[in-house]
Scaffold this motif. Structure first.
Motif, PDB file in Angstrom:
ATOM      1  N   HIS A  92       0.830  -1.208   0.000  1.00 28.74           N
ATOM      2  CA  HIS A  92       0.000   0.000   0.000  1.00 28.74           C
ATOM      3  C   HIS A  92       0.868   1.262   0.000  1.00 28.74           C
ATOM      4  O   HIS A  92       0.545   2.247  -0.646  1.00 28.74           O
ATOM      5  N   ASP A  93       1.989   1.231   0.762  1.00 28.51           N
ATOM      6  CA  ASP A  93       2.853   2.388   0.845  1.00 28.51           C
ATOM      7  C   ASP A  93       3.581   2.650  -0.473  1.00 28.51           C
ATOM      8  O   ASP A  93       3.995   3.770  -0.754  1.00 28.51           O
ATOM      9  N   GLN A  94       3.720   1.601  -1.294  1.00 24.64           N
ATOM     10  CA  GLN A  94       4.504   1.731  -2.510  1.00 24.64           C
ATOM     11  C   GLN A  94       3.838   2.658  -3.516  1.00 24.64           C
ATOM     12  O   GLN A  94       4.522   3.335  -4.279  1.00 24.64           O
ATOM     13  N   GLY A  95       2.510   2.693  -3.563  1.00 26.04           N
ATOM     14  CA  GLY A  95       1.811   3.555  -4.503  1.00 26.04           C
ATOM     15  C   GLY A  95       1.432   2.813  -5.765  1.00 26.04           C
ATOM     16  O   GLY A  95       2.179   1.946  -6.248  1.00 26.04           O
ATOM     17  N   VAL A  96       0.290   3.182  -6.329  1.00 29.23           N
ATOM     18  CA  VAL A  96      -0.235   2.469  -7.490  1.00 29.23           C
ATOM     19  C   VAL A  96       0.653   2.682  -8.710  1.00 29.23           C
ATOM     20  O   VAL A  96       0.947   1.740  -9.451  1.00 29.23           O
ATOM     21  N   VAL A  97       1.114   3.926  -8.928  1.00 26.17           N
ATOM     22  CA  VAL A  97       1.912   4.215 -10.122  1.00 26.17           C
ATOM     23  C   VAL A  97       3.213   3.435 -10.117  1.00 26.17           C
ATOM     24  O   VAL A  97       3.593   2.811 -11.115  1.00 26.17           O
ATOM     25  N   SER A  98       3.908   3.443  -8.989  1.00 29.79           N
ATOM     26  CA  SER A  98       5.182   2.717  -8.921  1.00 29.79           C
ATOM     27  C   SER A  98       4.963   1.218  -9.044  1.00 29.79           C
ATOM     28  O   SER A  98       5.776   0.507  -9.649  1.00 29.79           O
ATOM     29  N   ARG A  99       3.846   0.728  -8.504  1.00 27.63           N
ATOM     30  CA  ARG A  99       3.541  -0.698  -8.656  1.00 27.63           C
ATOM     31  C   ARG A  99       3.248  -1.044 -10.101  1.00 27.63           C
ATOM     32  O   ARG A  99       3.602  -2.119 -10.585  1.00 27.63           O
ATOM     33  N   CYS A 100       2.576  -0.133 -10.829  1.00 29.17           N
ATOM     34  CA  CYS A 100       2.314  -0.359 -12.253  1.00 29.17           C
ATOM     35  C   CYS A 100       3.620  -0.464 -13.031  1.00 29.17           C
ATOM     36  O   CYS A 100       3.795  -1.369 -13.863  1.00 29.17           O
ATOM     37  N   PHE A 101       4.558   0.453 -12.760  1.00 25.23           N
ATOM     38  CA  PHE A 101       5.843   0.409 -13.461  1.00 25.23           C
ATOM     39  C   PHE A 101       6.611  -0.866 -13.105  1.00 25.23           C
ATOM     40  O   PHE A 101       7.243  -1.484 -13.969  1.00 25.23           O
ATOM     41  N   GLU A 102       6.558  -1.245 -11.829  1.00 30.85           N
ATOM     42  CA  GLU A 102       7.245  -2.472 -11.422  1.00 30.85           C
ATOM     43  C   GLU A 102       6.628  -3.685 -12.102  1.00 30.85           C
ATOM     44  O   GLU A 102       7.332  -4.591 -12.552  1.00 30.85           O
ATOM     45  N   MET A 103       5.303  -3.700 -12.190  1.00 37.50           N
ATOM     46  CA  MET A 103       4.609  -4.821 -12.827  1.00 37.50           C
ATOM     47  C   MET A 103       4.957  -4.901 -14.310  1.00 37.50           C
ATOM     48  O   MET A 103       5.234  -5.989 -14.844  1.00 37.50           O
ATOM     49  N   LEU A 104       4.966  -3.764 -14.998  1.00 44.46           N
ATOM     50  CA  LEU A 104       5.270  -3.757 -16.422  1.00 44.46           C
ATOM     51  C   LEU A 104       6.726  -4.070 -16.697  1.00 44.46           C
ATOM     52  O   LEU A 104       7.066  -4.568 -17.784  1.00 44.46           O
ATOM     53  N   ALA A 105       7.596  -3.784 -15.738  1.00 44.63           N
ATOM     54  CA  ALA A 105       9.015  -4.093 -15.904  1.00 44.63           C
ATOM     55  C   ALA A 105       9.294  -5.581 -15.754  1.00 44.63           C
ATOM     56  O   ALA A 105      10.336  -6.059 -16.213  1.00 44.63           O
ATOM     57  N   HIS A 106       8.384  -6.302 -15.120  1.00 44.36           N
ATOM     58  CA  HIS A 106       8.547  -7.743 -14.931  1.00 44.36           C
ATOM     59  C   HIS A 106       7.965  -8.459 -16.146  1.00 44.36           C
ATOM     60  O   HIS A 106       6.745  -8.506 -16.343  1.00 44.36           O
ATOM     61  N   ALA A 107       8.832  -8.997 -16.999  1.00 46.96           N
ATOM     62  CA  ALA A 107       8.420  -9.506 -18.306  1.00 46.96           C
ATOM     63  C   ALA A 107       7.326 -10.581 -18.237  1.00 46.96           C
ATOM     64  O   ALA A 107       6.360 -10.528 -19.006  1.00 46.96           O
ATOM     65  N   PRO A 108       7.444 -11.599 -17.362  1.00 48.79           N
ATOM     66  CA  PRO A 108       6.368 -12.611 -17.323  1.00 48.79           C
ATOM     67  C   PRO A 108       5.009 -12.016 -16.971  1.00 48.79           C
ATOM     68  O   PRO A 108       3.986 -12.382 -17.573  1.00 48.79           O
ATOM     69  N   THR A 109       4.986 -11.091 -16.017  1.00 44.21           N
ATOM     70  CA  THR A 109       3.716 -10.470 -15.648  1.00 44.21           C
ATOM     71  C   THR A 109       3.203  -9.581 -16.767  1.00 44.21           C
ATOM     72  O   THR A 109       1.995  -9.513 -17.014  1.00 44.21           O
ATOM     73  N   ARG A 110       4.106  -8.910 -17.457  1.00 39.27           N
ATOM     74  CA  ARG A 110       3.695  -8.064 -18.575  1.00 39.27           C
ATOM     75  C   ARG A 110       3.029  -8.913 -19.673  1.00 39.27           C
ATOM     76  O   ARG A 110       2.017  -8.505 -20.247  1.00 39.27           O
ATOM     77  N   ARG A 111       3.596 -10.075 -19.958  1.00 42.66           N
ATOM     78  CA  ARG A 111       2.972 -10.956 -20.948  1.00 42.66           C
ATOM     79  C   ARG A 111       1.595 -11.422 -20.494  1.00 42.66           C
ATOM     80  O   ARG A 111       0.649 -11.468 -21.292  1.00 42.66           O
TER      81      ARG A 111
END
Length: 415
Positions: A92-111
């Motif tokens: 929760h502290d990480q923030g939605v925007v930073s979590r979105c970037f982290e998620m998109l940076a992770h190739a398996p999750t991005r696929r």
């Protein structure tokens, strides 16, 4: 809504959510109630515990456990629960925007996210909610009377209910991929059949040999706009068809009877807003086929697949994005259908042809990219989206080895 609310009252929490907060006893009880054997439940809980992000490696490469998972029994202690909640707080502290970037940076999750959002987009852009929302209007376009169109729309909606019931029975027997591809294939056939039925209803509706100056042309995109058939004439406000002529009139008849005289004593049939359509039954058939085929796979499988393909760390955010894709697609398609199906734009047969091509494109894409997830645990499904080029193999193999050591340290609860 009342029945759904009553059902939710007895809905248990997710075992992963419970395990992530140190409530493994409750997680085990939920798994006992959902799995066929206690052994399956125990193995799954071990996999869940091992996959939790709480098992990370520190800078020196040693495995650490922030949630004190050395023993399942100790997780329900007050101190263990406080420690296990730190993961949720950090997310929760990480923030939605930073979590979105982290998620998109992770190739398996991005696929997985591209697949999940794409599934939702194909589901909506193949026209399901145009058929559900505007079924009566579609039947009126086919030449049916208003009351008949309303009754037919209710009848055809039952076809989707039958399809959904069949999908519930078949999902764990034939698999998600098979249901999706079979469903989408027949959806494409049905949409092309609907487009054909509307085109045939136009060219068989009666040839126009003479038009009033105000009824001889209308703005058009994919056709000439010249009034050539009764179908064209009936789509011009204030114009109707009789005895090969398109003239001004209203629902009671032509404004000037002389235009429709044919030299005989019989009064020619007046067509206003709709024309006789020998292909109306063809439209009904393909509407029923479409809803039945859609219900079997594309109705429920995109939601099922989206609930399975994301890693625990990003699941809530990824499911939110795929759900948003679904509703945005719903809004765009349903808001544009009447405009697209007008003679000014694509016409009815052009609109359904467009949806059909979306379904054909979706079939080809999903045939190449949709894996089968039947019988796989959520952890095994996550591995389907890994590639050697991700540069994660060495790191993840170390993590898998550490998880194996963690699992060995997790004692099994006996029911």
């Amino acid at each position: 809504s009342l029945f759904m609310w009553l059902g939710f009252m007895s809905l248990p929490e997710s075992p992963r959510w419970l395990a992530g907060r140190g409530r493994s006893k409750e997680a085990m009880q939920v798994l006992y109630s959902l799995r066929e054997t206690e052994h399956d439940a125990e193995i799954e809980l071990q996999e869940i515990v091992g996959a939790l992000p709480q098992y990370q490696s520190d800078d020196s490469g040693h495995s650490t456990s922030h949630g004190s998972y050395g023993s399942l029994e100790s997780q329900d202690n007050e101190s263990g629960s406080e420690d296990s909640d730190s993961l949720a707080e950090s997310i929760h502290d990480q923030g939605v925007v930073s979590r979105c970037f982290e998620m998109l940076a992770h190739a398996p999750t991005r696929r997985a996210l591209i697949l999940g959002c794409g599934l939702m987009a194909v589901q909506q852009c193949s026209g399901i909610n145009t058929v559900m929302y505007y079924a009566a209007s579609i039947y009126e376009m086919s030449g049916f009377e208003e009351l008949t169109a309303v009754w037919l729309s209710g009848f055809t909606a039952l076809a989707q209910v039958v399809g959904i019931a069949a999908s519930i029975y078949l999902v764990d027997r034939v698999g998600r991929r098979t249901l999706v591809l079979t469903s989408l294939g027949f959806v494409a056939i049905s949409l092309m059949g609907l487009a054909t039925s509307f085109y045939m209803s136009r060219i068989s509706s009666g040839v126009v040999t003479h038009s009033h100056p105000l009824c001889e042309y209308q703005p058009a995109t994919i056709w000439s706009g010249t009034t050539s058939f009764c179908y064209d004439c009936a789509n011009i406000p204030g114009c109707g068809y009789c005895d090969g002529k398109c003239v001004q009139g209203n629902s009671t008849g032509p404004l000037e009877l002389g235009f429709c005289e044919n030299g005989s004593k019989e009064v020619p049939e007046w067509s206003y807003e709709t024309c006789s359509n020998p292909y109306g039954s063809m439209s009904v058939f393909f509407m029923v086929m479409y809803l039945l085929a859609f219900g079997i796979g594309m109705g429920g499988m995109p939601w099922t697949i989206n609930s399975e393909i994301y890693p625990l760390k990003f699941r809530s955010l990824a499911v939110s994005l795929s759900t948003a894709t679904n509703w945005i697609g719903n809004l765009v398609v349903s808001a544009t259908f009447l405009s697209l199906s007008s003679p000014r734009a694509l016409t009815a047969y052009g609109a359904f042809g467009l949806y059909g091509w979306v379904a054909i494109f979706g079939f080809g894409w999903l045939y190449c990219s949709l894996p089968e997830t039947k019988g796989l645990s959520l952890e095994d499904i996550e591995k389907l989206f890994r590639r050697r080029t991700d540069g994660l193999d060495e790191c993840e193999s170390i993590d898998d080895e550490k998880q194996h050591l963690v699992l060995q340290s997790v004692p099994v609860m006996h029911h």
